[in-house]
Scaffold this motif. Structure first.
Motif, PDB file in Angstrom:
ATOM      1  N   SER A  11       0.795  -1.230   0.000  1.00 58.59           N
ATOM      2  CA  SER A  11       0.000   0.000   0.000  1.00 58.59           C
ATOM      3  C   SER A  11       0.824   1.275   0.000  1.00 58.59           C
ATOM      4  CB  SER A  11      -0.953   0.001   1.204  1.00 58.59           C
ATOM      5  OG  SER A  11      -0.239  -0.182   2.411  1.00 58.59           O
ATOM      6  N   GLY A  12       2.134   1.186  -0.003  1.00 58.32           N
ATOM      7  CA  GLY A  12       2.951   2.388  -0.035  1.00 58.32           C
ATOM      8  C   GLY A  12       2.967   3.116   1.293  1.00 58.32           C
ATOM      9  N   LEU A  13       3.219   4.420   1.241  1.00 52.14           N
ATOM     10  CA  LEU A  13       3.333   5.219   2.453  1.00 52.14           C
ATOM     11  C   LEU A  13       1.968   5.443   3.108  1.00 52.14           C
ATOM     12  CD1 LEU A  13       5.701   7.961   1.023  1.00 52.14           C
ATOM     13  CD2 LEU A  13       6.358   6.223   2.701  1.00 52.14           C
ATOM     14  N   SER A  14       1.952   5.398   4.418  1.00 50.10           N
ATOM     15  CA  SER A  14       0.732   5.729   5.140  1.00 50.10           C
ATOM     16  C   SER A  14       0.513   7.241   5.091  1.00 50.10           C
ATOM     17  CB  SER A  14       0.839   5.276   6.598  1.00 50.10           C
ATOM     18  OG  SER A  14       1.833   6.036   7.270  1.00 50.10           O
ATOM     19  N   PRO A  15      -0.731   7.704   5.256  1.00 50.98           N
ATOM     20  CA  PRO A  15      -0.984   9.153   5.259  1.00 50.98           C
ATOM     21  C   PRO A  15      -0.167   9.890   6.318  1.00 50.98           C
ATOM     22  CG  PRO A  15      -3.035   7.938   5.021  1.00 50.98           C
ATOM     23  CD  PRO A  15      -1.980   6.922   5.318  1.00 50.98           C
ATOM     24  N   ASP A  16       0.001   9.297   7.493  1.00 50.76           N
ATOM     25  CA  ASP A  16       0.753   9.961   8.559  1.00 50.76           C
ATOM     26  C   ASP A  16       2.215  10.147   8.171  1.00 50.76           C
ATOM     27  OD1 ASP A  16      -1.497  10.114  10.103  1.00 50.76           O
ATOM     28  OD2 ASP A  16      -0.974   8.432  11.421  1.00 50.76           O
ATOM     29  N   LEU A  17       2.798   9.107   7.584  1.00 53.94           N
ATOM     30  CA  LEU A  17       4.201   9.209   7.196  1.00 53.94           C
ATOM     31  C   LEU A  17       4.382  10.185   6.042  1.00 53.94           C
ATOM     32  CD1 LEU A  17       6.950   8.363   5.693  1.00 53.94           C
ATOM     33  CD2 LEU A  17       6.863   7.957   8.159  1.00 53.94           C
ATOM     34  N   ARG A  18       3.475  10.126   5.079  1.00 46.07           N
ATOM     35  CA  ARG A  18       3.560  11.053   3.943  1.00 46.07           C
ATOM     36  C   ARG A  18       3.466  12.506   4.438  1.00 46.07           C
ATOM     37  NH1 ARG A  18       2.574  11.198  -1.710  1.00 46.07           N
ATOM     38  NH2 ARG A  18       2.307   8.940  -1.791  1.00 46.07           N
ATOM     39  N   ALA A  19       2.609  12.747   5.416  1.00 52.28           N
ATOM     40  CA  ALA A  19       2.466  14.103   5.949  1.00 52.28           C
ATOM     41  C   ALA A  19       3.724  14.542   6.693  1.00 52.28           C
ATOM     42  CB  ALA A  19       1.255  14.173   6.877  1.00 52.28           C
ATOM     43  N   ARG A  20       4.433  13.594   7.278  1.00 45.45           N
ATOM     44  CA  ARG A  20       5.658  13.911   8.029  1.00 45.45           C
ATOM     45  C   ARG A  20       6.841  14.187   7.096  1.00 45.45           C
ATOM     46  NH1 ARG A  20       7.915  12.190  13.138  1.00 45.45           N
ATOM     47  NH2 ARG A  20       9.947  13.218  13.222  1.00 45.45           N
ATOM     48  N   ALA A  21       6.784  13.668   5.874  1.00 44.60           N
ATOM     49  CA  ALA A  21       7.923  13.755   4.955  1.00 44.60           C
ATOM     50  C   ALA A  21       8.140  15.181   4.466  1.00 44.60           C
ATOM     51  CB  ALA A  21       7.704  12.829   3.771  1.00 44.60           C
ATOM     52  N   GLY A  22       9.399  15.607   4.507  1.00 46.93           N
ATOM     53  CA  GLY A  22       9.739  16.901   3.950  1.00 46.93           C
ATOM     54  C   GLY A  22      10.150  16.811   2.498  1.00 46.93           C
ATOM     55  N   HIS A  23      10.484  15.608   2.042  1.00 49.36           N
ATOM     56  CA  HIS A  23      10.948  15.404   0.671  1.00 49.36           C
ATOM     57  C   HIS A  23      10.413  14.063   0.171  1.00 49.36           C
ATOM     58  CE1 HIS A  23      14.038  18.487   1.657  1.00 49.36           C
ATOM     59  NE2 HIS A  23      14.098  17.833   2.807  1.00 49.36           N
ATOM     60  N   LEU A  24       9.867  14.056  -1.035  1.00 46.73           N
ATOM     61  CA  LEU A  24       9.501  12.811  -1.702  1.00 46.73           C
ATOM     62  C   LEU A  24      10.509  12.568  -2.817  1.00 46.73           C
ATOM     63  CD1 LEU A  24       5.601  13.114  -2.078  1.00 46.73           C
ATOM     64  CD2 LEU A  24       6.891  11.886  -0.308  1.00 46.73           C
ATOM     65  N   VAL A  25      11.089  11.379  -2.828  1.00 40.74           N
ATOM     66  CA  VAL A  25      12.078  11.047  -3.854  1.00 40.74           C
ATOM     67  C   VAL A  25      11.699   9.713  -4.492  1.00 40.74           C
ATOM     68  CG1 VAL A  25      13.974  12.341  -2.821  1.00 40.74           C
ATOM     69  CG2 VAL A  25      13.583   9.979  -2.123  1.00 40.74           C
ATOM     70  N   ALA A  26      12.084   9.566  -5.744  1.00 35.84           N
ATOM     71  CA  ALA A  26      11.729   8.366  -6.505  1.00 35.84           C
ATOM     72  C   ALA A  26      12.985   7.715  -7.064  1.00 35.84           C
ATOM     73  CB  ALA A  26      10.775   8.732  -7.645  1.00 35.84           C
TER      74      ALA A  26
END
Length: 248
Positions: A205-220
């Motif tokens: 399921s990928g990142l949880s909403p809580d973790l995504r909200a905590r992230a300052g940077h999204l990288v691929a």
């Protein structure tokens, strides 16, 4: 060898100890300072010969630890016999000591976060990778126990070479959070700092909403079109390798 009966000692300690399943798990645990109160082998001589060949630095320690037991006794102690017919119990490291290590700043290496992982083997493989790269630690969120015997087996005992704990997203160590996400910036153009918190979503399921909200940077990670994803351990390996290069 003399001392307490190893089988009786094993049964007394099993519920509160970490199972080291196989020669390599015992080797790594000893190498990184684990407290091992009991260790058994079906063929003690063969186990010490293996140590002489593959891990001479811990051969004398294993000589003092290992007790030979009948195969029937060994198989009664482990859920799934290992080809090396070696097993041991270790004292789990202090949670307080691990939390101090994870939260200490400045850090010289990132913390890896597995957000709601599901696969025990993948979690163990990530811990093995993190130990190899010298990461500060591996944190899991969610219900998976990172010290489950299957995780320790997959990690080859390298839990003792890094700090492994389960935390909530709110309890994550300090530092800039770089979360892996297909919609993020290409990692090849991003510099990952030593104090980074590198977050990876679950296999399904990928990142949880809580973790995504905590992230300052999204990288691929770079990926060929029409390839849906990488294995979790592969993603962690690629990311830690990029960090180890020291720049974008």
């Amino acid at each position: 060898m003399t001392g307490p009966d190893p089988v009786s000692l094993w049964h007394r300690l099993a519920d509160t100890s970490v199972l080291l399943d196989g020669f390599h798990a015992l080797k790594h645990a000893v190498r990184f300072g684990a407290d091992v109160p009991v260790a058994v082998a079906v063929d003690r001589g063969a186990a010490l010969a293996l140590a002489e060949e593959l891990a001479p630095d811990v051969r004398d320690t294993l000589d003092a630890l290992l007790t030979q037991v009948p195969e029937s006794a060994y198989t009664s102690l482990v859920p799934r016999p290992h080809p090396t017919a070696v097993a041991a119990l270790a004292v789990r490291p202090s949670r307080a000591a691990h939390l101090e290590k994870l939260t200490h700043t400045p850090r010289a290496a990132p913390v890896v976060v597995l957000d709601n992982p599901r696969n025990l083997g993948n979690a163990g493989a990530v811990i093995r990778l993190a130990a190899g790269f010298g990461a500060t630690g591996v944190v899991t969120t969610g219900t998976l126990d990172p010290w489950h015997p299957t995780v320790v087996r997959a990690g080859a005992g390298l839990h003792f070479a890094t700090a492994v704990e389960r935390l909530t997203v709110a309890e994550l160590p300090p530092g800039p959070v770089f979360a892996l996400d297909p919609e993020g910036d290409d990692i090849r153009g991003v510099k990952l700092p030593d104090d980074a918190v590198l977050a990876f979503g679950s296999e399904r399921s990928g990142l949880s909403p809580d973790l995504r909200a905590r992230a300052g940077h999204l990288v691929a990670l770079p990926m060929r079109p029409q390839v849906s994803s990488y294995n979790l351990a592969t993603s962690v390996a690629m990311t830690l390798y990029h960090w180890s290069l020291g720049g974008a």
